[in-house]
Design a protein around this motif. Structure first.
Motif, PDB file in Angstrom:
ATOM      1  N   LYS A  59      70.160  24.577  48.821  1.00  0.00           N
ATOM      2  CA  LYS A  59      70.691  24.711  50.166  1.00  0.00           C
ATOM      3  C   LYS A  59      72.059  24.050  50.161  1.00  0.00           C
ATOM      4  CE  LYS A  59      68.202  24.419  53.923  1.00  0.00           C
ATOM      5  NZ  LYS A  59      68.521  25.707  54.612  1.00  0.00           N
TER       6      LYS A  59
ATOM      7  N   SER B 298      75.026  26.423  56.674  1.00  0.00           N
ATOM      8  CA  SER B 298      74.081  26.278  55.568  1.00  0.00           C
ATOM      9  C   SER B 298      73.780  27.624  54.928  1.00  0.00           C
ATOM     10  CB  SER B 298      72.772  25.647  56.057  1.00  0.00           C
ATOM     11  OG  SER B 298      72.981  24.298  56.423  1.00  0.00           O
TER      12      SER B 298
ATOM     13  N   ASP C 172      71.370  29.348  51.865  1.00  0.00           N
ATOM     14  CA  ASP C 172      70.273  29.187  50.915  1.00  0.00           C
ATOM     15  C   ASP C 172      70.534  30.068  49.700  1.00  0.00           C
ATOM     16  OD1 ASP C 172      68.687  27.374  52.412  1.00  0.00           O
ATOM     17  OD2 ASP C 172      67.981  29.022  53.663  1.00  0.00           O
TER      18      ASP C 172
END
Length: 377
Positions: free
Chosen positions: A324, A335, A337
């Protein structure tokens, strides 16, 4: 097509004004626009009020982030539910660019398709595959559809947008080399440029959804957390960034990028607020108040490439294939992933992120009749 108004001097075109992530613009059905590309671009320029820095005579918001257009049609390829053509409309020139992607406007594609009946909700949540026509990129987008309708209210928050909204999840399937020949178009994670007698400068030329040139802020004698207004007023920095951009454009196989909106330029530095990396992005000549979706994906990817300039300043977990990456920007953080390829941990197999969107207005935009003569296709 129903042209709505009977006014002989104007022509009506159905559209919806939508916010997608931290961007905004009108969305059109492809069938409601001219088939001819030149005619279509003339219509979009008229609808947005370009060329004009204020876009006072159209829907444009006098900023690159609010001078964007989405064009949507049902999928024509196996497994694809809808196809999305993104258009960046210039403020100052009579130019419409459909070369790059826009991950923020992408967040509004499925809501628009549901609102227009192009897609039918599947249940409490609905997931559809979207093809971005500009680059051939595909992604799966999941939206909230309780009671058979698109939901916009919710608890999801993204920096750069006030309040909260329903979450929209975007799972990118194939972002590497969206415009360039591959993830690292020069074949290296780090290149050294020599420009105008300046000391050699290390950069990372990368495209994981957005062609970008990453530079350590310190290498340009900047801190990396300067206010946006200060960077936009920094003529020396902007001139140097443009010189770097022009040279990097050739290295990346993009040719002369003088009049192109890419590659974007990004200063990277150590995180300030507990994230992974701090950024100041130029798009490409104006410092972004935040960071674009695909720019964030591309920066996050650079952070996990050991030899990149971003890796040298980023703070990331040392182990694990799931990363992340919190990309700090002037108005918050973004953010991303990332899932690394088990066969080759230097490669990113998947990128996913959270966005929100909202329908702002539905109706018809009025354009001068001469922008789309009745005799034109």
């Amino acid at each position: 097509m129903d042209t709505g108004s009977k006014n002989q001097t104007q022509r009506s075109i159905p559209c919806m004004l939508m916010r997608g992530g931290t961007s905004r613009g009108p969305f059109f059905k492809a069938t409601d626009l001219p088939r001819d590309i030149a005619a279509r671009d003339a219509v979009l320029l008229a609808a947005m009020g370009s060329p004009d820095r204020r876009q006072i005579d159209g829907l444009g918001g006098a900023h690159p982030l609010t001078s964007k257009v989405g064009i949507v049609r049902p999928g024509t390829r196996a497994g694809v539910d809808v196809e999305f053509l993104f258009a960046q409309v210039s403020l100052e020139d009579a130019k419409v660019d459909t070369t790059p992607n826009c991950g923020n406007m992408l967040a509004a594609v499925v809501p628009f398709a549901i609102e227009t009946g192009m897609l039918a909700p599947q249940g409490q949540t609905s997931t559809f595959r979207v093809l971005t026509v500009n680059t051939g990129m595909q992604c799966d987008i999941t939206v909230q559809t309780p009671d058979g309708a698109m939901r916009y209210d919710g608890d999801a928050r993204i920096d750069g947008v006030p309040g909260t909204a329903a979450p929209i999840y975007i799972d990118f399937l194939d972002t590497a080399g969206s415009v360039c020949s591959g993830l690292l178009p020069t074949g290296r994670a780090c290149d050294t440029l020599e420009i105008d007698g300046q000391p050699p400068l290390q950069v990372t030329c990368i495209d994981n959804g957005m062609p970008m040139v990453l530079i350590r802020a310190a290498d340009l004698d900047r801190v990396g957390d300067e206010p946006v207004a200060a960077l936009n007023a920094d003529g020396e920095l902007k001139a140097r960034l443009e010189a770097i951009r022009l040279q990097a454009g050739h290295l990346m196989g993009l040719g002369d990028v003088r009049d192109k909106p890419y590659p974007k330029m990004c200063l990277v530095s150590a995180p300030r607020h507990g994230g992974s990396v701090s950024t100041r992005c130029f798009i490409p000549h104006v410092c972004h108040d935040a960071i674009g979706v695909l720019a964030a994906v591309t920066v996050a990817t650079a952070c996990v490439l050991e030899e990149s300039v971003a890796a040298g300043v980023a703070s990331l977990p040392a182990t694990g294939l799931a990363k992340k990456v919190s990309v700090e920007h002037p108005s918050g953080e973004f953010s991303v992933d990332l899932a690394l390829d088990p066969a080759d941990p230097r490669k990113v197999a998947r990128a996913a992120l959270l966005r929100t969107a909202r329908l702002i207005m539905r109706g018809e935009v009025q354009i001068p009749a001469g922008a789309w003569p009745a005799t034109a296709a």
